[in-house]
Design a protein around this motif. Sequence first.
Motif, PDB file in Angstrom:
ATOM      1  N   GLN A 147      14.120   2.337  -0.561  1.00 43.92           N
ATOM      2  CA  GLN A 147      13.104   2.549   0.459  1.00 43.92           C
ATOM      3  C   GLN A 147      12.135   1.368   0.537  1.00 43.92           C
ATOM      4  OE1 GLN A 147      11.595   6.633  -0.523  1.00 43.92           O
ATOM      5  NE2 GLN A 147      12.398   7.128   1.500  1.00 43.92           N
ATOM      6  N   TYR A 148      11.245   1.428   1.545  1.00 46.53           N
ATOM      7  CA  TYR A 148      10.306   0.338   1.756  1.00 46.53           C
ATOM      8  C   TYR A 148       8.893   0.860   1.966  1.00 46.53           C
ATOM      9  CZ  TYR A 148      10.603   1.409   6.811  1.00 46.53           C
ATOM     10  OH  TYR A 148      10.559   2.030   8.042  1.00 46.53           O
ATOM     11  N   MET A 149       7.943  -0.075   1.975  1.00 41.02           N
ATOM     12  CA  MET A 149       6.536   0.226   2.232  1.00 41.02           C
ATOM     13  C   MET A 149       6.033  -0.645   3.376  1.00 41.02           C
ATOM     14  SD  MET A 149       5.321   2.519   0.017  1.00 41.02           S
ATOM     15  CE  MET A 149       3.585   2.282  -0.399  1.00 41.02           C
ATOM     16  N   ASN A 150       5.029  -0.159   4.081  1.00 41.93           N
ATOM     17  CA  ASN A 150       4.294  -0.974   5.030  1.00 41.93           C
ATOM     18  C   ASN A 150       3.099  -1.574   4.299  1.00 41.93           C
ATOM     19  OD1 ASN A 150       5.937  -0.513   7.261  1.00 41.93           O
ATOM     20  ND2 ASN A 150       4.829   1.337   7.852  1.00 41.93           N
ATOM     21  N   VAL A 151       3.044  -2.883   4.238  1.00 41.36           N
ATOM     22  CA  VAL A 151       1.985  -3.578   3.507  1.00 41.36           C
ATOM     23  C   VAL A 151       1.033  -4.207   4.523  1.00 41.36           C
ATOM     24  CG1 VAL A 151       1.459  -5.326   1.767  1.00 41.36           C
ATOM     25  CG2 VAL A 151       3.647  -4.103   1.685  1.00 41.36           C
ATOM     26  N   GLN A 152      -0.242  -3.849   4.444  1.00 36.56           N
ATOM     27  CA  GLN A 152      -1.227  -4.410   5.363  1.00 36.56           C
ATOM     28  C   GLN A 152      -1.557  -5.850   4.973  1.00 36.56           C
ATOM     29  OE1 GLN A 152      -4.629  -1.919   6.097  1.00 36.56           O
ATOM     30  NE2 GLN A 152      -5.834  -3.583   6.973  1.00 36.56           N
ATOM     31  N   VAL A 153      -1.487  -6.738   5.968  1.00 32.39           N
ATOM     32  CA  VAL A 153      -1.829  -8.139   5.729  1.00 32.39           C
ATOM     33  C   VAL A 153      -3.347  -8.225   5.534  1.00 32.39           C
ATOM     34  CG1 VAL A 153      -1.712 -10.498   6.583  1.00 32.39           C
ATOM     35  CG2 VAL A 153       0.088  -8.854   7.205  1.00 32.39           C
ATOM     36  N   PRO A 154      -3.814  -8.673   4.385  1.00 32.46           N
ATOM     37  CA  PRO A 154      -5.268  -8.721   4.127  1.00 32.46           C
ATOM     38  C   PRO A 154      -6.016  -9.473   5.227  1.00 32.46           C
ATOM     39  CG  PRO A 154      -4.087  -9.097   2.096  1.00 32.46           C
ATOM     40  CD  PRO A 154      -3.053  -9.087   3.181  1.00 32.46           C
ATOM     41  N   GLY A 155      -7.158  -8.898   5.625  1.00 40.23           N
ATOM     42  CA  GLY A 155      -7.982  -9.509   6.654  1.00 40.23           C
ATOM     43  C   GLY A 155      -7.552  -9.202   8.064  1.00 40.23           C
ATOM     44  N   ASP A 165      -6.240  -9.811  -5.801  1.00 40.69           N
ATOM     45  CA  ASP A 165      -6.475  -9.456  -4.401  1.00 40.69           C
ATOM     46  C   ASP A 165      -6.013  -8.029  -4.148  1.00 40.69           C
ATOM     47  OD1 ASP A 165      -7.592 -11.850  -3.680  1.00 40.69           O
ATOM     48  OD2 ASP A 165      -5.766 -12.691  -2.812  1.00 40.69           O
ATOM     49  N   ARG A 166      -6.791  -7.285  -3.388  1.00 38.84           N
ATOM     50  CA  ARG A 166      -6.481  -5.885  -3.121  1.00 38.84           C
ATOM     51  C   ARG A 166      -5.561  -5.751  -1.910  1.00 38.84           C
ATOM     52  NH1 ARG A 166      -6.862  -2.239  -6.763  1.00 38.84           N
ATOM     53  NH2 ARG A 166      -7.654  -0.610  -5.365  1.00 38.84           N
ATOM     54  N   LEU A 167      -4.643  -4.794  -2.007  1.00 39.76           N
ATOM     55  CA  LEU A 167      -3.695  -4.513  -0.941  1.00 39.76           C
ATOM     56  C   LEU A 167      -3.719  -3.028  -0.593  1.00 39.76           C
ATOM     57  CD1 LEU A 167      -0.534  -6.528  -2.090  1.00 39.76           C
ATOM     58  CD2 LEU A 167      -2.081  -7.121  -0.220  1.00 39.76           C
ATOM     59  N   THR A 168      -3.501  -2.735   0.681  1.00 35.74           N
ATOM     60  CA  THR A 168      -3.314  -1.366   1.151  1.00 35.74           C
ATOM     61  C   THR A 168      -1.869  -1.226   1.598  1.00 35.74           C
ATOM     62  OG1 THR A 168      -5.612  -1.186   1.891  1.00 35.74           O
ATOM     63  CG2 THR A 168      -4.031   0.356   2.839  1.00 35.74           C
ATOM     64  N   LEU A 169      -1.197  -0.209   1.081  1.00 40.87           N
ATOM     65  CA  LEU A 169       0.218  -0.010   1.368  1.00 40.87           C
ATOM     66  C   LEU A 169       0.445   1.415   1.850  1.00 40.87           C
ATOM     67  CD1 LEU A 169      -0.145  -1.446  -1.740  1.00 40.87           C
ATOM     68  CD2 LEU A 169       2.179  -2.135  -1.169  1.00 40.87           C
ATOM     69  N   GLY A 170       1.357   1.583   2.794  1.00 38.96           N
ATOM     70  CA  GLY A 170       1.691   2.910   3.308  1.00 38.96           C
ATOM     71  C   GLY A 170       3.163   3.213   3.133  1.00 38.96           C
ATOM     72  N   GLY A 171       3.458   4.434   2.739  1.00 39.70           N
ATOM     73  CA  GLY A 171       4.846   4.837   2.546  1.00 39.70           C
ATOM     74  C   GLY A 171       4.953   5.803   1.377  1.00 39.70           C
ATOM     75  N   PRO A 172       6.145   5.927   0.798  1.00 40.14           N
ATOM     76  CA  PRO A 172       7.376   5.185   1.099  1.00 40.14           C
ATOM     77  C   PRO A 172       8.046   5.680   2.378  1.00 40.14           C
ATOM     78  CG  PRO A 172       7.812   6.842  -0.570  1.00 40.14           C
ATOM     79  CD  PRO A 172       6.329   6.879  -0.314  1.00 40.14           C
ATOM     80  N   LEU A 173       8.946   4.829   2.902  1.00 34.34           N
ATOM     81  CA  LEU A 173       9.611   5.118   4.158  1.00 34.34           C
ATOM     82  C   LEU A 173      11.084   4.754   4.077  1.00 34.34           C
ATOM     83  CD1 LEU A 173       6.703   3.302   5.642  1.00 34.34           C
ATOM     84  CD2 LEU A 173       7.320   5.368   6.854  1.00 34.34           C
ATOM     85  N   GLY A 174      11.857   5.350   4.985  1.00 33.53           N
ATOM     86  CA  GLY A 174      13.240   4.949   5.157  1.00 33.53           C
ATOM     87  C   GLY A 174      14.265   5.951   4.660  1.00 33.53           C
ATOM     88  N   VAL A 175      15.402   5.953   5.350  1.00 27.86           N
ATOM     89  CA  VAL A 175      16.536   6.804   4.947  1.00 27.86           C
ATOM     90  C   VAL A 175      17.632   5.974   4.286  1.00 27.86           C
ATOM     91  CG1 VAL A 175      16.090   8.534   6.712  1.00 27.86           C
ATOM     92  CG2 VAL A 175      17.582   6.610   7.259  1.00 27.86           C
ATOM     93  N   PHE A 176      17.355   4.690   4.063  1.00 26.89           N
ATOM     94  CA  PHE A 176      18.285   3.830   3.336  1.00 26.89           C
ATOM     95  C   PHE A 176      17.901   3.898   1.865  1.00 26.89           C
ATOM     96  CE2 PHE A 176      19.696  -0.322   1.664  1.00 26.89           C
ATOM     97  CZ  PHE A 176      21.025  -0.292   2.052  1.00 26.89           C
ATOM     98  N   TYR A 177      18.607   4.739   1.122  1.00 28.73           N
ATOM     99  CA  TYR A 177      18.324   4.900  -0.293  1.00 28.73           C
ATOM    100  C   TYR A 177      19.598   5.304  -1.013  1.00 28.73           C
ATOM    101  CZ  TYR A 177      18.059   9.873   0.964  1.00 28.73           C
ATOM    102  OH  TYR A 177      18.344  11.135   1.447  1.00 28.73           O
ATOM    103  N   LEU A 178      19.622   5.116  -2.309  1.00 26.99           N
ATOM    104  CA  LEU A 178      20.803   5.393  -3.119  1.00 26.99           C
ATOM    105  C   LEU A 178      21.044   6.886  -3.247  1.00 26.99           C
ATOM    106  CD1 LEU A 178      23.026   4.147  -4.966  1.00 26.99           C
ATOM    107  CD2 LEU A 178      21.411   4.464  -6.870  1.00 26.99           C
ATOM    108  N   ARG A 179      22.244   7.314  -2.873  1.00 27.81           N
ATOM    109  CA  ARG A 179      22.665   8.699  -3.091  1.00 27.81           C
ATOM    110  C   ARG A 179      23.359   8.802  -4.453  1.00 27.81           C
ATOM    111  NH1 ARG A 179      20.718   7.251   1.981  1.00 27.81           N
ATOM    112  NH2 ARG A 179      20.723   9.068   3.400  1.00 27.81           N
ATOM    113  N   PRO A 180      23.611  10.029  -4.931  1.00 31.89           N
ATOM    114  CA  PRO A 180      24.349  10.165  -6.190  1.00 31.89           C
ATOM    115  C   PRO A 180      25.696   9.443  -6.114  1.00 31.89           C
ATOM    116  CG  PRO A 180      23.403  12.271  -5.554  1.00 31.89           C
ATOM    117  CD  PRO A 180      23.185  11.348  -4.403  1.00 31.89           C
TER     118      PRO A 180
END
Length: 342
Positions: free
Chosen positions: A138-146, A188-203
């Motif tokens: 999966q992935y995260m949305n990372v806010q670009v600082p500033g 440096d501080r970061l704000t991240l949103g998620g996790p997101l996505g349906v692309f992930y490891l299955r059994p």
Amino acid sequence: MSFNIALNFEDGVTRFIRCNEGETVLDAAYRNQINLPMDCSDGVCGTCKGSCQQGDYDLGDEYLEDALTEDEAGQGMVLTCQMVPSSDCVIAIPAASTLCKTGQAEIQGSVTEVNLVSATAIELKVQADEPLAFLPGQYMNVQVPGTNQTRSYSFSSLPGESSFSFLIRNVPGGLMSSWLVGKAKTGDRLTLGGPLGVFYLRPVARPVLMLAGGTGLAPFLSMLEQLKKTGLEHPVHLVYGVSKDEDLVGLEALHTFAAELEQFTFKTVVSSEASDHPNKGYVTHHLDEAPLNEGDVDVYLCGPPPMVDSVLSYFQQQGVTPHSFHYERFTPSTPALAGEVA
């Protein structure tokens, strides 16, 4: 005892909740202020129907056939008002997260390292304020600082830790790339949103073929970290393609995985005609060692759109239909686009 339940909504948002022993998923979700679709809550209407992608559970026998047929139950469909987990589970919810009065989680973290691992790739390491659950791939949305803009990056590290990493394409003039290369510093501080996505490891229940292009290697590093933790009983083969020799990154990690996971093998491929690499061309030119297993194989593919289209065409031309096919296209500065061919 309680279990970790990943609720994967149709808009790509994943929310993790803890479900107590003997508790239904619906009740656990409500306890966590997530209003899953429901009407009767008695196994009569079928409104709360979802699909369990992995994990063990009990549905009991109190629901009606009109709400969930025997065939649906056999295919992993569940009623969250009746489903009582007996292990960690991943459940696909056929509704947008916003309709369930939730959305992507937001976390805060600090930059611990920024490494220019090649001219075209940056490794970003982050220490979050608390451990972060996600599904490997999966992935995260990372806010670009500033700014108020975000960029989407796949994890390249093991889920469940408070420290994690991303492998990011270095885009000349790119908003995040410019910040990482020219301004970012430890702390440096970061704000991240998620996790997101349906692309992930299955059994892993059969051979697996992983196909990575460029920094599309990132989610596979996360998946392999998970497989190193859980063990591996079936062959997993990775073909990793890049444009130039200097674009090959993560090789030390891949060699370590190959040494520690007996069933894991990998091959690197370079497309540049000027390269002296032993494997020239595209990933589709080097699938001779792929465990296609007459179609009884799970395929995972992450790379730029032309690569994804080329691989999809390759399987059509070969007349091979994998048991499952999970793919994610990515382009600079845009969210990932995921798909699945069952």
